[in-house]
Design a protein around this motif. Structure first.
Motif, PDB file in Angstrom:
ATOM      1  N   ILE A 253      16.431   1.378 -42.451  1.00  0.00           N
ATOM      2  CA  ILE A 253      17.502   1.757 -41.530  1.00  0.00           C
ATOM      3  C   ILE A 253      16.886   2.237 -40.225  1.00  0.00           C
ATOM      4  O   ILE A 253      15.890   2.971 -40.242  1.00  0.00           O
ATOM      5  N   VAL A 254      17.443   1.826 -39.112  1.00  0.00           N
ATOM      6  CA  VAL A 254      17.107   2.476 -37.846  1.00  0.00           C
ATOM      7  C   VAL A 254      18.212   3.488 -37.543  1.00  0.00           C
ATOM      8  O   VAL A 254      19.355   3.329 -37.973  1.00  0.00           O
ATOM      9  N   ALA A 255      17.858   4.528 -36.835  1.00  0.00           N
ATOM     10  CA  ALA A 255      18.819   5.571 -36.454  1.00  0.00           C
ATOM     11  C   ALA A 255      18.695   5.748 -34.944  1.00  0.00           C
ATOM     12  O   ALA A 255      17.883   6.519 -34.455  1.00  0.00           O
ATOM     13  N   GLU A 256      19.514   4.996 -34.216  1.00  0.00           N
ATOM     14  CA  GLU A 256      19.408   4.944 -32.762  1.00  0.00           C
ATOM     15  C   GLU A 256      20.707   5.417 -32.097  1.00  0.00           C
ATOM     16  O   GLU A 256      21.791   5.276 -32.677  1.00  0.00           O
ATOM     17  N   PRO A 257      20.623   5.953 -30.887  1.00  0.00           N
ATOM     18  CA  PRO A 257      21.840   6.448 -30.221  1.00  0.00           C
ATOM     19  C   PRO A 257      22.829   5.321 -29.919  1.00  0.00           C
ATOM     20  O   PRO A 257      22.436   4.221 -29.535  1.00  0.00           O
ATOM     21  N   LEU A 258      24.097   5.631 -30.093  1.00  0.00           N
ATOM     22  CA  LEU A 258      25.186   4.736 -29.681  1.00  0.00           C
ATOM     23  C   LEU A 258      25.907   5.443 -28.543  1.00  0.00           C
ATOM     24  O   LEU A 258      26.564   6.465 -28.760  1.00  0.00           O
ATOM     25  N   ILE A 259      25.768   4.901 -27.324  1.00  0.00           N
ATOM     26  CA  ILE A 259      26.208   5.621 -26.129  1.00  0.00           C
ATOM     27  C   ILE A 259      27.140   4.759 -25.280  1.00  0.00           C
ATOM     28  O   ILE A 259      27.261   3.551 -25.488  1.00  0.00           O
ATOM     29  N   ASN A 260      27.765   5.413 -24.330  1.00  0.00           N
ATOM     30  CA  ASN A 260      28.550   4.725 -23.307  1.00  0.00           C
ATOM     31  C   ASN A 260      28.399   5.515 -22.014  1.00  0.00           C
ATOM     32  O   ASN A 260      28.953   6.605 -21.877  1.00  0.00           O
ATOM     33  N   VAL A 261      27.610   4.980 -21.102  1.00  0.00           N
ATOM     34  CA  VAL A 261      27.379   5.619 -19.807  1.00  0.00           C
ATOM     35  C   VAL A 261      28.161   4.843 -18.757  1.00  0.00           C
ATOM     36  O   VAL A 261      28.070   3.609 -18.698  1.00  0.00           O
ATOM     37  N   VAL A 262      28.936   5.544 -17.946  1.00  0.00           N
ATOM     38  CA  VAL A 262      29.798   4.893 -16.964  1.00  0.00           C
ATOM     39  C   VAL A 262      29.455   5.399 -15.563  1.00  0.00           C
ATOM     40  O   VAL A 262      28.974   6.523 -15.400  1.00  0.00           O
ATOM     41  N   PRO A 263      29.682   4.573 -14.536  1.00  0.00           N
ATOM     42  CA  PRO A 263      29.421   5.018 -13.161  1.00  0.00           C
ATOM     43  C   PRO A 263      30.641   5.688 -12.554  1.00  0.00           C
ATOM     44  O   PRO A 263      31.768   5.538 -13.038  1.00  0.00           O
ATOM     45  N   GLU A 264      30.416   6.416 -11.486  1.00  0.00           N
ATOM     46  CA  GLU A 264      31.536   6.863 -10.673  1.00  0.00           C
ATOM     47  C   GLU A 264      32.126   5.642  -9.966  1.00  0.00           C
ATOM     48  O   GLU A 264      31.397   4.715  -9.600  1.00  0.00           O
ATOM     49  N   PRO A 265      33.436   5.595  -9.774  1.00  0.00           N
ATOM     50  CA  PRO A 265      34.058   4.435  -9.110  1.00  0.00           C
ATOM     51  C   PRO A 265      33.470   4.204  -7.714  1.00  0.00           C
ATOM     52  O   PRO A 265      33.187   5.149  -6.970  1.00  0.00           O
ATOM     53  N   GLY A 266      33.247   2.929  -7.410  1.00  0.00           N
ATOM     54  CA  GLY A 266      32.799   2.564  -6.074  1.00  0.00           C
ATOM     55  C   GLY A 266      31.343   2.827  -5.789  1.00  0.00           C
ATOM     56  O   GLY A 266      30.934   2.853  -4.625  1.00  0.00           O
ATOM     57  N   ASP A 267      30.521   3.030  -6.814  1.00  0.00           N
ATOM     58  CA  ASP A 267      29.095   3.286  -6.618  1.00  0.00           C
ATOM     59  C   ASP A 267      28.299   2.183  -7.320  1.00  0.00           C
ATOM     60  O   ASP A 267      27.967   2.292  -8.501  1.00  0.00           O
ATOM     61  N   PRO A 268      27.973   1.097  -6.613  1.00  0.00           N
ATOM     62  CA  PRO A 268      27.312  -0.037  -7.265  1.00  0.00           C
ATOM     63  C   PRO A 268      25.937   0.305  -7.816  1.00  0.00           C
ATOM     64  O   PRO A 268      25.520  -0.231  -8.842  1.00  0.00           O
ATOM     65  N   GLU A 269      25.210   1.202  -7.144  1.00  0.00           N
ATOM     66  CA  GLU A 269      23.886   1.576  -7.658  1.00  0.00           C
ATOM     67  C   GLU A 269      24.021   2.346  -8.973  1.00  0.00           C
ATOM     68  O   GLU A 269      23.269   2.115  -9.926  1.00  0.00           O
ATOM     69  N   ALA A 270      24.993   3.247  -9.032  1.00  0.00           N
ATOM     70  CA  ALA A 270      25.237   3.962 -10.282  1.00  0.00           C
ATOM     71  C   ALA A 270      25.676   2.999 -11.378  1.00  0.00           C
ATOM     72  O   ALA A 270      25.312   3.163 -12.551  1.00  0.00           O
ATOM     73  N   ALA A 271      26.468   1.991 -11.004  1.00  0.00           N
ATOM     74  CA  ALA A 271      26.906   0.991 -11.983  1.00  0.00           C
ATOM     75  C   ALA A 271      25.702   0.240 -12.554  1.00  0.00           C
ATOM     76  O   ALA A 271      25.625  -0.014 -13.767  1.00  0.00           O
ATOM     77  N   ARG A 272      24.759  -0.107 -11.679  1.00  0.00           N
ATOM     78  CA  ARG A 272      23.560  -0.814 -12.138  1.00  0.00           C
ATOM     79  C   ARG A 272      22.732   0.066 -13.074  1.00  0.00           C
ATOM     80  O   ARG A 272      22.272  -0.372 -14.133  1.00  0.00           O
ATOM     81  N   LEU A 273      22.553   1.344 -12.703  1.00  0.00           N
ATOM     82  CA  LEU A 273      21.738   2.247 -13.508  1.00  0.00           C
ATOM     83  C   LEU A 273      22.413   2.553 -14.846  1.00  0.00           C
ATOM     84  O   LEU A 273      21.742   2.611 -15.887  1.00  0.00           O
ATOM     85  N   ALA A 274      23.729   2.743 -14.827  1.00  0.00           N
ATOM     86  CA  ALA A 274      24.444   3.018 -16.070  1.00  0.00           C
ATOM     87  C   ALA A 274      24.353   1.838 -17.024  1.00  0.00           C
ATOM     88  O   ALA A 274      24.116   2.004 -18.232  1.00  0.00           O
ATOM     89  N   ALA A 275      24.531   0.628 -16.488  1.00  0.00           N
ATOM     90  CA  ALA A 275      24.440  -0.562 -17.329  1.00  0.00           C
ATOM     91  C   ALA A 275      23.043  -0.709 -17.915  1.00  0.00           C
ATOM     92  O   ALA A 275      22.881  -1.066 -19.092  1.00  0.00           O
ATOM     93  N   GLY A 276      22.031  -0.417 -17.112  1.00  0.00           N
ATOM     94  CA  GLY A 276      20.655  -0.487 -17.602  1.00  0.00           C
ATOM     95  C   GLY A 276      20.392   0.524 -18.702  1.00  0.00           C
ATOM     96  O   GLY A 276      19.663   0.247 -19.669  1.00  0.00           O
ATOM     97  N   HIS A 277      20.978   1.719 -18.555  1.00  0.00           N
ATOM     98  CA  HIS A 277      20.787   2.747 -19.576  1.00  0.00           C
ATOM     99  C   HIS A 277      21.466   2.337 -20.882  1.00  0.00           C
ATOM    100  O   HIS A 277      20.887   2.505 -21.968  1.00  0.00           O
ATOM    101  N   ASN A 278      22.665   1.803 -20.794  1.00  0.00           N
ATOM    102  CA  ASN A 278      23.352   1.322 -21.991  1.00  0.00           C
ATOM    103  C   ASN A 278      22.549   0.228 -22.684  1.00  0.00           C
ATOM    104  O   ASN A 278      22.369   0.238 -23.899  1.00  0.00           O
TER     105      ASN A 278
END
Length: 366
Positions: A186-211
């Motif tokens: 079994i692996v035991a890994e985090p299940l997450i959902n990171v979202v950006p603030e609206p209208g911030d494309p850089e945050a959207a890119r970083l959040a998607a990368g983190h997910n």
């Protein structure tokens, strides 16, 4: 159902060294090693027949190649006496003194530990219910490889540590298979959902990368050897959804994703059986959270997602591994003099969770 009960217990087993170089031992601080019989008796009152436990590697191998099992035998024997099967964490963030996690010796040392412990289990007549070779590798890579919060105290080297833990996992699996172990890995890994603030494309890119990054090590393992993971376990808590570089998000936030949806996405990606390897909430939110988890897991099962079990982790109050504070959580309440009692609300929530497979069978038969 691969375990003796759909709901599993889990006793906090961190043994890492913090930034201040202090060794954490949450099994000792909760006295679970001294009161395991009482802990398992209470679990059985809840209908729980399986649990996660961690090897305290720093105590077991005080010198390279010399194993002292006295720290684990009371737990192992108490579990066997109470009919509780155990999923064993081989390495729960902690390593023996003098062993560098980043060294070439690390994977082989972990493999030898696993092989020796598998031999002990056979001698004791206590087969494992499952194995977690390396606990929460993605989080360890972040905390110990990027942020320097705990051993090996690196910064900006998360991917390098993740690769090292990847090799450690594969080495442990190879050793267990060579020793004749067939219990699920079994692996035991985090299940997450990171979202950006609206209208911030850089945050959207970083959040998607983190997910995406939270799934990377499972992708690597399945690409290297699909048989090296039998069950993809996820650790999911109330704090596992947040705004990038911002606050946690809650149920009433439109960006919050339901657990059933997250599990369905993971199954489509990995095409492996799933489980919740860790979930729970601090009091006073424990009852509500476990009710939510039960509802979402039932919904996932109804949609065809193969969820094999849910581990309440930690099932009992413990001393926080980052700050020593008393953390009230789970259906087992532990007081200042180490007495154990059931929390009625959480106990009811866990019994309801444990009844999900029977309720679904009854519904199909009706």
């Amino acid at each position: 159902m691969p375990f003796r009960s759909f709901a599993l217990g889990g006793f906090e087993g961190s043994t890492h060294r913090r930034r201040d170089r202090r060794r954490v031992d949450t099994i000792a601080s909760s006295a679970h090693d001294l009161h395991a019989a009482r802990d398992y008796a209470l679990m059985r009152e809840l209908g729980i027949g399986a649990t996660r436990e961690a090897l305290r590697w720093h105590l077991i191998e005080p010198a390279e190649g010399r194993y002292d099992w006295s720290s684990v035998l009371p737990i192992l024997r108490a579990a066997r006496a109470h009919g509780v099967e155990v999923v064993w964490d081989v390495c729960h963030w902690g390593v023996p003194e003098g062993l560098d996690v980043m060294s070439t010796a690390f994977p082989a040392r972990a493999a030898r530990l696993a092989r020796a412990f598998a031999r002990l289990l056979r001698e004791e007549g206590a087969p494992a219910a499952g194995w977690v070779p390396m606990n929460e590798m993605s989080f360890w890579a972040w905390a110990g490889g990027d942020m320097g919060h705990f051993e090996p105290w690196l910064e900006g080297q998360g991917d390098a540590l993740k690769r090292q833990l990847f090799h450690g996992h594969l080495a442990v699996v190879e050793a267990l298979r060579a020793a004749g172990e067939r219990a699920p890995v079994i692996v035991a890994e985090p299940l997450i959902n990171v979202v950006p603030e609206p209208g911030d494309p850089e945050a959207a890119r970083l959040a998607a990368g983190h997910n995406e990054g939270s799934f990377a090590i499972v992708d690597w393992l399945l690409a290297a050897d699909r048989s090296s993971v039998d069950v993809v376990g996820f650790n999911h808590y109330p704090h596992n959804q947040w705004v990038w570089d911002g606050p946690q998000i809650w149920w009433d936030d439109g960006r919050f994703r339901r657990l059933a949806s997250l599990l369905a996405d993971a199954h489509r990606r990995f095409r492996k059986p799933l489980m919740l390897a860790e979930t729970g909430a601090e009091e006073p939110r424990g009852d509500a959270w476990m009710g939510y988890v039960a509802e979402e897991v039932a919904r996932a099962l109804d949609a065809g997602v193969p969820v094999e079990g849910v581990c309440i982790y930690p099932i009992m109050d413990y001393a926080g591994w980052d700050n020593d504070r008393h953390v009230p959580c789970g259906p087992l309440r532990r007081d200042a003099v180490q007495h154990r009692h059931l929390r009625p609300g959480q106990a009811a929530a866990v019994r309801a969770l444990n009844a999900i497979p029977a309720r679904r069978r009854d519904a199909r038969a009706a």
